[in-house]
Design an enzyme around this catalytic site. Structure first.
Site, short mmCIF file in Angstrom:
data_model
loop_
_atom_site.label_atom_id
_atom_site.label_comp_id
_atom_site.label_asym_id
_atom_site.label_seq_id
_atom_site.Cartn_x
_atom_site.Cartn_y
_atom_site.Cartn_z
N CYS A 12 -2.15 1.19 6.51
CA CYS A 12 -2.91 2.40 6.42
C CYS A 12 -3.98 2.43 6.00
CB CYS A 12 -1.86 3.66 5.74
SG CYS A 12 -1.89 3.24 3.97
N CYS A 96 -6.28 6.29 -3.00
CA CYS A 96 -5.80 6.62 -1.71
C CYS A 96 -6.85 8.42 -1.53
CB CYS A 96 -5.06 6.64 -1.38
SG CYS A 96 -4.93 7.89 0.51
N GLU A 130 2.40 5.29 -7.28
CA GLU A 130 2.30 6.32 -7.11
C GLU A 130 2.48 6.92 -7.87
OE1 GLU A 130 2.05 9.95 -4.00
OE2 GLU A 130 1.87 7.17 -3.44
#
Length: 293
Positions: A12, A96, A130
């Site tokens: 990604c 991100c 995360e």
């Protein structure tokens, strides 16, 4: 056999960005540390280690001073940035953008919930980097749930705000949402006090239908992913549900001849943490096996 690599599989943009930042920094020489595996793929971690990227854990981070540390795409809780200031660490922040935006949403929701006696619930894998970063926005007071049994820790008589780890399965999130709605009804509450936020990254969720189509087009499917990848586990479940002749592998060394008996087409796909070069190596491994009866 005809071997095809899924054009929609692979990194990604968040992972690709983090790896590019690491390689750019390593190109200048010197030591670069990374807090945790830069990506949940052992082969890629080993490749970058050969270039000079050194993976450290949180305890090791506390002992570092006056050096550079990469923050990977998963993001970090506020205490990591506070530690960096104390130890004069230069952070190369590759968090991100999707994760950073979610961290801000969780922080805002937590501040609001404090005024309403509410609770923040995160659908995600306990201990995942995360999830740790998201929980950190709440002073680690968010409740982490993965299974129905985990819901026992939630007080459904009080307001609840639900978020998801960005790489979880869409189907899994909505199943958890339905379970929570049932618990609220059983507790005599109303859905007015329940705020469910589908915070799954669309680069991840959009791959699910694409992978289902790809899996149906091939006799055998090889799903290439690191075994620690949460996204890999979620996406493989989609592939395996469509094609029972699907196999989860880390590299070409795990290929087994009997998988391909009678197969005319083989599809190779992977997680958002799977590098294209690794899928190509697997394809070459399959092709070298030749025609099997």
């Amino acid at each position: 056999m005809q071997v095809t690599i899924d054009k929609n599989s692979g990194y990604c943009f968040g992972v690709e960005f983090a790896i590019q930042m690491a390689e750019d920094e390593l190109a200048h020489g010197g030591m670069l540390y990374c807090l945790g595996d830069i990506v949940h793929n052992r082969m890629e971690v080993e490749r970058l280690n050969q270039k000079g990227l050194r993976v450290i854990d949180r305890e090791q981070l506390e002992l570092l001073h006056d050096c550079k540390v990469l923050i990977r795409a998963h993001g970090e809780p506020p205490e990591t940035y506070a530690l960096a200031l104390r130890n004069n660490l230069e952070l190369i922040d590759a968090s991100c953008p999707v994760v950073l935006k979610l961290q801000n949403r969780v922080k805002h929701a937590f501040d609001l919930s404090q005024r309403q006696d509410g609770q923040i619930v995160i659908y995600g894998q306990p201990g995942h980097a995360e999830v740790a970063g998201l929980a950190g926005q709440t002073g680690n007071r968010a409740l982490i749930v993965m299974t129905e049994a985990d819901l026992d820790q939630v007080d459904f008589a009080r307001p609840v705000t639900l978020f998801s780890q960005t790489t979880k399965s869409t189907a899994g999130f909505y199943k958890m949402k339905a379970l929570m709605e049932a618990r609220i009804a059983a507790a005599g509450g109303t859905l007015d006090s329940f705020d469910a936020n589908d915070s799954i990254c669309r680069q991840v969720s959009n791959r699910e239908p694409q992978l289902a189509i790809f899996a149906a087009q091939h006799d055998v499917v090889l799903f290439v992913s690191g075994r620690k990848s949460s996204n890999g586990k979620a996406l493989f479940s989609v592939v395996n549900a469509v094609n029972p002749r699907s196999y989860f592998i880390e590299n070409e060394g795990e290929l087994q001849d009997e998988w391909f008996a009678g197969a005319a087409t083989v599809g190779i796909c992977g997680a958002t943490s799977t590098p294209l070069w690794l899928m190509r190596q697997v394809a070459e491994g399959v092709e070298s096996m030749g025609e099997l009866v």
